[in-house]
Design a protein around this motif. Structure first.
Motif, PDB file in Angstrom:
ATOM      1  N   SER A  24       0.838  -1.213   0.000  1.00 10.33           N
ATOM      2  CA  SER A  24       0.000   0.000   0.000  1.00 10.33           C
ATOM      3  C   SER A  24       0.865   1.252   0.000  1.00 10.33           C
ATOM      4  CB  SER A  24      -0.994   0.007   1.162  1.00 10.33           C
ATOM      5  OG  SER A  24      -0.352   0.149   2.412  1.00 10.33           O
ATOM      6  N   ASP A  25       2.039   1.178   0.637  1.00  5.86           N
ATOM      7  CA  ASP A  25       2.985   2.307   0.602  1.00  5.86           C
ATOM      8  C   ASP A  25       3.432   2.567  -0.840  1.00  5.86           C
ATOM      9  OD1 ASP A  25       2.865   2.390   3.391  1.00  5.86           O
ATOM     10  OD2 ASP A  25       4.847   1.485   3.682  1.00  5.86           O
ATOM     11  N   ALA A  26       3.798   1.487  -1.541  1.00  5.52           N
ATOM     12  CA  ALA A  26       4.263   1.617  -2.934  1.00  5.52           C
ATOM     13  C   ALA A  26       3.128   2.093  -3.842  1.00  5.52           C
ATOM     14  CB  ALA A  26       4.805   0.275  -3.429  1.00  5.52           C
ATOM     15  N   MET A  27       1.932   1.560  -3.627  1.00  7.97           N
ATOM     16  CA  MET A  27       0.778   1.974  -4.431  1.00  7.97           C
ATOM     17  C   MET A  27       0.495   3.458  -4.228  1.00  7.97           C
ATOM     18  SD  MET A  27      -3.206   0.743  -4.230  1.00  7.97           S
ATOM     19  CE  MET A  27      -2.892  -0.942  -4.725  1.00  7.97           C
ATOM     20  N   SER A  28       0.501   3.895  -2.989  1.00  4.69           N
ATOM     21  CA  SER A  28       0.245   5.293  -2.669  1.00  4.69           C
ATOM     22  C   SER A  28       1.258   6.200  -3.370  1.00  4.69           C
ATOM     23  CB  SER A  28       0.313   5.497  -1.160  1.00  4.69           C
ATOM     24  OG  SER A  28       0.254   6.859  -0.831  1.00  4.69           O
ATOM     25  N   LYS A  29       2.520   5.841  -3.254  1.00  7.10           N
ATOM     26  CA  LYS A  29       3.596   6.635  -3.861  1.00  7.10           C
ATOM     27  C   LYS A  29       3.416   6.733  -5.379  1.00  7.10           C
ATOM     28  CE  LYS A  29       8.631   6.914  -3.753  1.00  7.10           C
ATOM     29  NZ  LYS A  29       9.870   6.289  -3.288  1.00  7.10           N
ATOM     30  N   LYS A  30       3.091   5.605  -6.012  1.00  9.05           N
ATOM     31  CA  LYS A  30       2.925   5.575  -7.471  1.00  9.05           C
ATOM     32  C   LYS A  30       1.664   6.335  -7.900  1.00  9.05           C
ATOM     33  CE  LYS A  30       3.803   3.750 -11.673  1.00  9.05           C
ATOM     34  NZ  LYS A  30       4.047   4.835 -12.605  1.00  9.05           N
ATOM     35  N   LEU A  31       0.566   6.133  -7.186  1.00 12.43           N
ATOM     36  CA  LEU A  31      -0.665   6.856  -7.522  1.00 12.43           C
ATOM     37  C   LEU A  31      -0.448   8.365  -7.422  1.00 12.43           C
ATOM     38  CD1 LEU A  31      -3.353   4.616  -5.787  1.00 12.43           C
ATOM     39  CD2 LEU A  31      -3.227   5.087  -8.235  1.00 12.43           C
ATOM     40  N   LYS A  32       0.218   8.803  -6.363  1.00 10.16           N
ATOM     41  CA  LYS A  32       0.496  10.238  -6.211  1.00 10.16           C
ATOM     42  C   LYS A  32       1.371  10.735  -7.353  1.00 10.16           C
ATOM     43  CE  LYS A  32       0.079  10.350  -1.176  1.00 10.16           C
ATOM     44  NZ  LYS A  32       0.814  10.380   0.094  1.00 10.16           N
ATOM     45  N   PHE A  77      -5.799  12.097  -2.521  1.00 15.02           N
ATOM     46  CA  PHE A  77      -6.467  11.323  -1.460  1.00 15.02           C
ATOM     47  C   PHE A  77      -6.172   9.838  -1.631  1.00 15.02           C
ATOM     48  CE2 PHE A  77      -8.731  15.279  -0.907  1.00 15.02           C
ATOM     49  CZ  PHE A  77      -8.865  15.362   0.472  1.00 15.02           C
ATOM     50  N   VAL A  78      -4.901   9.535  -1.767  1.00 12.03           N
ATOM     51  CA  VAL A  78      -4.449   8.154  -1.965  1.00 12.03           C
ATOM     52  C   VAL A  78      -3.255   7.847  -1.046  1.00 12.03           C
ATOM     53  CG1 VAL A  78      -5.339   7.785  -4.306  1.00 12.03           C
ATOM     54  CG2 VAL A  78      -3.117   8.905  -4.001  1.00 12.03           C
TER      55      VAL A  78
END
Length: 188
Positions: A143-151, A157-158
């Protein structure tokens, strides 16, 4: 009596959501986009608050049709800010438009949003085996990696906690506890 995860209340809407949606893999781009927007709307609130307003969100945001959302005018945004059926937070409302733009770019780049988002779990749901809800994390390295990539790709709001809730909601991770009838080990 049916054993469910301990966070489920006796509310029929909550039971339906838990039993039929939460932890069930979703590959439909529009549904994935809707859930990402709803998880973002949840920030600082309870999922129950958003779940009760979900139908209002669908109406207010044109069923989460990203093509329509990217064309929202200032007038439409003002209308949304005055809509009592949704969370009337200016930043959260604007994030749906921002996310729709990013979502369409991802679809163009990857062929589908599903292909992009499911790549974080190697296109396979993660099946956890938690004995209790206390063991379930609120974030993970994924979820940390997903958040970073989405941002990086333009989404708002991710944060990692939102991303992990999203992963649970769309079945990228199955966090039904072992005693719950929805845990895969109980369905074999």
């Amino acid at each position: 009596m049916t054993n469910r995860c301990h966070w489920v209340t006796k509310e029929p809407l909550y039971i339906q959501y838990h039993d039929n949606e939460w932890g069930v893999p979703v590959y439909d781009d529009q549904k994935l986009f809707e859930m990402l927007c709803l998880e973002g709307a949840q920030a600082g609130l309870s999922w129950w608050t958003i779940l009760q307003k979900r139908e209002n969100y669908r109406v207010a945001f044109d069923n989460f049709d990203a093509e329509k959302i990217v064309r929202y005018t200032e007038e439409k945004l003002q209308e949304l800010k005055e809509n009592p059926g949704i969370v009337r937070n200016k930043l959260k409302i604007q994030s749906v438009v921002t996310n729709a733009k990013a979502f369409l770019k991802i679809q163009e780049q990857y062929g589908s949003f599903a292909k992009y988002i499911w790549s974080f779990v190697n296109h396979q749901p993660i099946i956890n085996h938690w004995a209790s809800v206390k063991e379930v994390p609120v974030t993970t390295e994924i979820s940390d990696a997903m958040s970073k990539k989405l941002k990086k790709d333009g989404f708002k709001f991710v944060g990692s906690t939102i991303c992990y809730s999203y992963m649970q909601a769309v079945g990228m991770v199955n966090d039904h506890t072992l005693q719950c009838f929805c845990h895969l080990s109980n369905n074999s």
